[in-house]
Scaffold this motif. Structure first.
Motif, PDB file in Angstrom:
ATOM      1  N   PRO A  26       0.833  -1.210   0.000  1.00 49.86           N
ATOM      2  CA  PRO A  26       0.000   0.000   0.000  1.00 49.86           C
ATOM      3  C   PRO A  26       0.870   1.263   0.000  1.00 49.86           C
ATOM      4  O   PRO A  26       1.947   1.268   0.603  1.00 49.86           O
ATOM      5  CB  PRO A  26      -0.784  -0.107   1.311  1.00 49.86           C
ATOM      6  N   GLY A  27       0.420   2.309  -0.677  1.00 48.63           N
ATOM      7  CA  GLY A  27       1.165   3.579  -0.689  1.00 48.63           C
ATOM      8  C   GLY A  27       2.269   3.620  -1.724  1.00 48.63           C
ATOM      9  O   GLY A  27       3.053   4.544  -1.777  1.00 48.63           O
ATOM     10  N   GLU A  28       2.301   2.610  -2.579  1.00 46.22           N
ATOM     11  CA  GLU A  28       3.369   2.533  -3.579  1.00 46.22           C
ATOM     12  C   GLU A  28       2.919   3.177  -4.889  1.00 46.22           C
ATOM     13  O   GLU A  28       1.744   3.177  -5.222  1.00 46.22           O
ATOM     14  CB  GLU A  28       3.670   1.065  -3.877  1.00 46.22           C
ATOM     15  N   ARG A  29       3.888   3.714  -5.618  1.00 45.01           N
ATOM     16  CA  ARG A  29       3.640   4.140  -7.002  1.00 45.01           C
ATOM     17  C   ARG A  29       4.638   3.387  -7.859  1.00 45.01           C
ATOM     18  O   ARG A  29       5.819   3.699  -7.839  1.00 45.01           O
ATOM     19  CB  ARG A  29       3.833   5.655  -7.168  1.00 45.01           C
ATOM     20  N   TRP A  30       4.171   2.385  -8.558  1.00 42.04           N
ATOM     21  CA  TRP A  30       5.083   1.570  -9.370  1.00 42.04           C
ATOM     22  C   TRP A  30       5.464   2.345 -10.617  1.00 42.04           C
ATOM     23  O   TRP A  30       4.635   3.011 -11.230  1.00 42.04           O
ATOM     24  CB  TRP A  30       4.418   0.242  -9.750  1.00 42.04           C
ATOM     25  N   VAL A  31       6.715   2.236 -10.991  1.00 44.65           N
ATOM     26  CA  VAL A  31       7.185   2.872 -12.226  1.00 44.65           C
ATOM     27  C   VAL A  31       6.571   2.095 -13.397  1.00 44.65           C
ATOM     28  O   VAL A  31       6.595   0.855 -13.391  1.00 44.65           O
ATOM     29  CB  VAL A  31       8.734   2.814 -12.285  1.00 44.65           C
ATOM     30  N   ASP A  32       5.995   2.819 -14.372  1.00 45.02           N
ATOM     31  CA  ASP A  32       5.425   2.133 -15.549  1.00 45.02           C
ATOM     32  C   ASP A  32       6.502   1.269 -16.180  1.00 45.02           C
ATOM     33  O   ASP A  32       7.644   1.718 -16.318  1.00 45.02           O
ATOM     34  CB  ASP A  32       4.990   3.143 -16.622  1.00 45.02           C
ATOM     35  N   SER A  33       6.107   0.082 -16.620  1.00 42.00           N
ATOM     36  CA  SER A  33       7.154  -0.852 -17.061  1.00 42.00           C
ATOM     37  C   SER A  33       7.957  -0.297 -18.240  1.00 42.00           C
ATOM     38  O   SER A  33       9.147  -0.552 -18.354  1.00 42.00           O
ATOM     39  CB  SER A  33       6.593  -2.241 -17.305  1.00 42.00           C
ATOM     40  N   THR A  78      14.395   4.598   5.677  1.00 39.52           N
ATOM     41  CA  THR A  78      14.618   3.891   6.934  1.00 39.52           C
ATOM     42  C   THR A  78      13.666   2.694   7.011  1.00 39.52           C
ATOM     43  O   THR A  78      12.770   2.554   6.179  1.00 39.52           O
ATOM     44  CB  THR A  78      14.327   4.815   8.134  1.00 39.52           C
ATOM     45  N   ARG A  79      13.862   1.871   8.017  1.00 37.74           N
ATOM     46  CA  ARG A  79      12.972   0.717   8.182  1.00 37.74           C
ATOM     47  C   ARG A  79      11.537   1.173   8.408  1.00 37.74           C
ATOM     48  O   ARG A  79      10.595   0.587   7.900  1.00 37.74           O
ATOM     49  CB  ARG A  79      13.451  -0.106   9.385  1.00 37.74           C
ATOM     50  N   GLU A  80      11.405   2.268   9.148  1.00 37.91           N
ATOM     51  CA  GLU A  80      10.051   2.776   9.459  1.00 37.91           C
ATOM     52  C   GLU A  80       9.440   3.510   8.269  1.00 37.91           C
ATOM     53  O   GLU A  80       8.243   3.556   8.105  1.00 37.91           O
ATOM     54  CB  GLU A  80      10.083   3.735  10.656  1.00 37.91           C
ATOM     55  N   LEU A 127       7.523   5.178  -2.695  1.00 40.05           N
ATOM     56  CA  LEU A 127       6.575   4.870  -1.621  1.00 40.05           C
ATOM     57  C   LEU A 127       6.258   6.117  -0.813  1.00 40.05           C
ATOM     58  O   LEU A 127       7.120   6.975  -0.642  1.00 40.05           O
ATOM     59  CB  LEU A 127       7.180   3.838  -0.667  1.00 40.05           C
ATOM     60  N   SER A 128       5.037   6.193  -0.344  1.00 38.29           N
ATOM     61  CA  SER A 128       4.781   7.203   0.688  1.00 38.29           C
ATOM     62  C   SER A 128       3.849   6.604   1.729  1.00 38.29           C
ATOM     63  O   SER A 128       2.745   6.142   1.413  1.00 38.29           O
ATOM     64  CB  SER A 128       4.219   8.501   0.099  1.00 38.29           C
ATOM     65  N   GLY A 129       4.346   6.552   2.919  1.00 35.84           N
ATOM     66  CA  GLY A 129       3.558   6.044   4.049  1.00 35.84           C
ATOM     67  C   GLY A 129       3.227   4.565   3.959  1.00 35.84           C
ATOM     68  O   GLY A 129       2.228   4.118   4.520  1.00 35.84           O
ATOM     69  N   SER A 130       4.054   3.792   3.259  1.00 37.53           N
ATOM     70  CA  SER A 130       3.769   2.353   3.163  1.00 37.53           C
ATOM     71  C   SER A 130       4.118   1.673   4.488  1.00 37.53           C
ATOM     72  O   SER A 130       5.192   1.919   5.036  1.00 37.53           O
ATOM     73  CB  SER A 130       4.602   1.726   2.041  1.00 37.53           C
ATOM     74  N   PRO A 131       3.233   0.809   4.975  1.00 42.10           N
ATOM     75  CA  PRO A 131       3.515   0.131   6.250  1.00 42.10           C
ATOM     76  C   PRO A 131       4.799  -0.694   6.136  1.00 42.10           C
ATOM     77  O   PRO A 131       4.974  -1.433   5.174  1.00 42.10           O
ATOM     78  CB  PRO A 131       2.306  -0.790   6.443  1.00 42.10           C
ATOM     79  N   CYS A 132       5.695  -0.540   7.126  1.00 41.68           N
ATOM     80  CA  CYS A 132       7.010  -1.185   6.976  1.00 41.68           C
ATOM     81  C   CYS A 132       6.895  -2.701   6.926  1.00 41.68           C
ATOM     82  O   CYS A 132       7.676  -3.361   6.248  1.00 41.68           O
ATOM     83  CB  CYS A 132       8.016  -0.695   7.996  1.00 41.68           C
ATOM     84  N   ALA A 133       5.871  -3.260   7.576  1.00 39.32           N
ATOM     85  CA  ALA A 133       5.738  -4.721   7.542  1.00 39.32           C
ATOM     86  C   ALA A 133       5.450  -5.185   6.113  1.00 39.32           C
ATOM     87  O   ALA A 133       5.927  -6.245   5.685  1.00 39.32           O
ATOM     88  CB  ALA A 133       4.620  -5.162   8.472  1.00 39.32           C
TER      89      ALA A 133
END
Ligand code: 2AM
Length: 180
Positions: A26-33, A78-80, A127-133
């Motif tokens: 969640p919170g990811e923006r994948w680069v167009d292939s 960072t990890r977080e 990523l922005s605000g993606s849960p680290c888990a």
């Protein structure tokens, strides 16, 4: 003023395989292939005269074709708070050689040296605000990711135009690597 960077565009089959990794965080923006690439040197914004000098300097870079293999995935930040997910590149003396030739050609021209060590990678997602888990799970799930090596015979000067729909990358000049 064009915003320039030097990169290796990836073959279609490699981009397709990388595209299959997309999803699950969640919170990811994948680069167009079709935009996936391996950056050799970010130049930034330069005025027209500089752009021509840069094109000429890159034209003077001599290096032989070589092979690279993409392997592993990782994240930066960072990890977080992970900021991006990338695919790794296996150690390739040919790639390091090309990158250092490009770096010295640009510095000789008068550009500021790239202060950071070259860490070859292919950016897969920002990523922005993606849960680290979830980021950690993505990385663990793709721990064994590896694609067969492919041959690099060219590198490209791209311009990057930042639009609302994301960056538009335009190949400006393609340079051939010569020799066997
Ligand atoms: P990346 O490969 O880590 O994503 C075009 O924008 C390319 O230049 C991107 O692939 C990006 O690297 C790199 N780039 C963009 N802005 C940069 C900056 N300020 N410093 C270094 N590299 C940058």
């Amino acid at each position: 003023m064009p915003r320039l960077f030097v990169a290796i565009p990836l073959p279609e089959d490699v981009r397709e395989r990388l595209g299959l990794l997309a999803g699950g965080v969640p919170g990811e923006r994948w680069v167009d292939s079709e935009k996936l690439h391996l950056t050799l040197r970010f130049v930034g914004e330069v005025d027209g005269g500089w752009a021509e000098d840069i094109m000429a300097a890159l034209g003077g870079v001599t290096a032989k074709p070589f092979e690279v293999a993409l392997a592993g995935v990782g994240h930066w930040g960072t990890r977080e708070r992970a900021t991006m997910i990338w695919a790794g590149v296996e150690k390739s003396p040919g790639l390091s050689h090309l990158q250092s030739k490009i770096e010295s050609a640009l510095v000789r021209l008068g550009l500021e040296p790239e202060g950071r060590k070259f860490s070859p990678h292919v950016t897969l997602a920002r990523l922005s605000g993606s849960p680290c888990a979830r980021v950690a799970k993505f990385i663990a799930d793709h721990n064994l990711f590896r694609l067969p090596p492919f041959r690099i015979e060219t590198f490209t000067l791209f311009s990057s135009f930042l639009s609302r729909g994301g960056a538009i990358y335009t190949p400006e000049v393609e340079y051939a690597l010569l020799g066997s």
